[in-house]
Design a protein around this motif. Structure first.
Motif, PDB file in Angstrom:
ATOM      1  N   UNK A 146      48.786  26.100  42.794  1.00 54.18           N
ATOM      2  CA  UNK A 146      50.024  25.828  43.543  1.00 54.18           C
ATOM      3  C   UNK A 146      51.218  25.736  42.587  1.00 54.18           C
ATOM      4  N   UNK A 147      51.749  26.864  42.229  1.00 51.36           N
ATOM      5  CA  UNK A 147      52.776  26.985  41.195  1.00 51.36           C
ATOM      6  C   UNK A 147      54.162  26.632  41.732  1.00 51.36           C
ATOM      7  N   UNK A 148      55.110  26.597  40.822  1.00 54.52           N
ATOM      8  CA  UNK A 148      56.519  26.451  41.180  1.00 54.52           C
ATOM      9  C   UNK A 148      57.231  27.768  40.897  1.00 54.52           C
ATOM     10  N   UNK A 149      58.073  28.184  41.819  1.00 55.25           N
ATOM     11  CA  UNK A 149      58.846  29.409  41.608  1.00 55.25           C
ATOM     12  C   UNK A 149      59.881  29.239  40.507  1.00 55.25           C
ATOM     13  N   UNK A 150      60.081  28.015  40.048  1.00 53.26           N
ATOM     14  CA  UNK A 150      61.027  27.752  38.961  1.00 53.26           C
ATOM     15  C   UNK A 150      60.350  27.759  37.586  1.00 53.26           C
ATOM     16  N   UNK A 151      59.068  27.994  37.564  1.00 55.14           N
ATOM     17  CA  UNK A 151      58.340  28.042  36.299  1.00 55.14           C
ATOM     18  C   UNK A 151      58.561  29.412  35.654  1.00 55.14           C
ATOM     19  N   UNK A 152      59.232  29.488  34.496  1.00 52.58           N
ATOM     20  CA  UNK A 152      59.492  30.795  33.867  1.00 52.58           C
ATOM     21  C   UNK A 152      58.221  31.581  33.573  1.00 52.58           C
ATOM     22  N   UNK A 153      57.145  30.884  33.219  1.00 52.25           N
ATOM     23  CA  UNK A 153      55.895  31.581  32.922  1.00 52.25           C
ATOM     24  C   UNK A 153      55.311  32.213  34.184  1.00 52.25           C
ATOM     25  N   UNK A 154      55.487  31.549  35.322  1.00 60.68           N
ATOM     26  CA  UNK A 154      55.008  32.107  36.588  1.00 60.68           C
ATOM     27  C   UNK A 154      55.818  33.346  36.953  1.00 60.68           C
ATOM     28  N   UNK A 155      57.144  33.262  36.827  1.00 60.68           N
ATOM     29  CA  UNK A 155      57.984  34.430  37.102  1.00 60.68           C
ATOM     30  C   UNK A 155      57.590  35.606  36.213  1.00 60.68           C
ATOM     31  N   UNK A 156      57.366  35.319  34.943  1.00 56.07           N
ATOM     32  CA  UNK A 156      56.969  36.368  33.997  1.00 56.07           C
ATOM     33  C   UNK A 156      55.656  37.011  34.421  1.00 56.07           C
ATOM     34  N   UNK A 157      54.677  36.193  34.784  1.00 52.25           N
ATOM     35  CA  UNK A 157      53.364  36.716  35.166  1.00 52.25           C
ATOM     36  C   UNK A 157      53.443  37.500  36.471  1.00 52.25           C
ATOM     37  N   UNK A 158      54.227  37.015  37.426  1.00 52.64           N
ATOM     38  CA  UNK A 158      54.362  37.741  38.686  1.00 52.64           C
ATOM     39  C   UNK A 158      54.985  39.117  38.466  1.00 52.64           C
TER      40      UNK A 158
END
Length: 212
Positions: A146-158
């Motif tokens: 359950x990630x946060x859309x504000x996590x830069x690492x999540x944005x990068x991975x997506x």
């Protein structure tokens, strides 16, 4: 005989004084103060002082930073392994998710349990909200949790995953400033991060869907 003894005493005193002076000078030496070479100088420094100097060197050392050119080369090499983005392939991308680490609470993962339209049927099912992180408001559990859309690492991975799938355009759901849905938070200030992450992987953002 007495004269010989006086000379001997004077010689011993002079020798002791010379040894004392040399000892003081040697103890005060540091690698920067001598011309004997680093190995010899280090042996002249007491172990405690040498340890202090080593600790200072470790503390003052700064981690090596990647040179922008090297980072660009690495990114270019990584891009060569991806398929070309197909700008005829669009994918919806929602940026309204949050978690305690980045948002202070779960956002949208704790969505309300949707009741059945028939009250009689709905009465046989639980009500309330989903309880993350194990119970989330989604049919499928994300690989990133359950990630946060504000996590830069999540944005990068997506963005990396989308580029790997040859997706070329993202249709981003967006609310104007000072507006949000009933279960979310304002996301207008998040769009610049999404645009930067998408541009890094040569993805385009389609005119965001604006809910009014």
């Amino acid at each position: 005989m007495a004269r010989f003894r006086r000379k001997s005493c004077c010689a011993l005193i002079a020798l002791a004084l010379a040894v004392f002076i040399i000892t003081v000078i040697l103890k005060s030496l540091s690698p920067e103060d001598n011309n004997f070479g680093s190995q010899f100088a280090l042996r002249l420094i007491p172990p405690s002082r040498q340890m202090e100097q080593d600790n200072k060197a470790v503390v003052s050392a700064k981690p090596a930073q990647m040179i922008p050119a090297e980072k660009a080369d690495r990114m270019e090499n990584e891009m060569q392994g991806f398929p070309e983005p197909n700008y005829n392939v669009h994918a919806f991308y929602y940026v309204w998710y949050g978690n305690p680490q980045f948002n202070g609470k779960y956002v949208h993962w704790d969505h309300l349990l949707l009741p059945h339209w028939d009250p009689k049927v709905a009465s046989g099912y639980p009500s309330g909200r989903h309880q993350p992180p194990d119970d989330i408001g989604a049919n499928f559990y994300p690989a990133l949790g359950p990630y946060s859309s504000r996590d830069p690492m999540v944005l990068e991975e997506h963005m990396r995953q989308l580029r790997t799938a040859a997706v070329g355009v993202l249709a981003v759901s967006w609310y104007p400033r000072s507006m949000k849905d009933d279960n979310g938070e304002e996301i207008d200030n998040l769009l610049p991060l999404v645009l930067d992450a998408a541009d890094k992987y040569q993805l385009k953002i389609w005119k965001p869907s604006c809910f009014l």
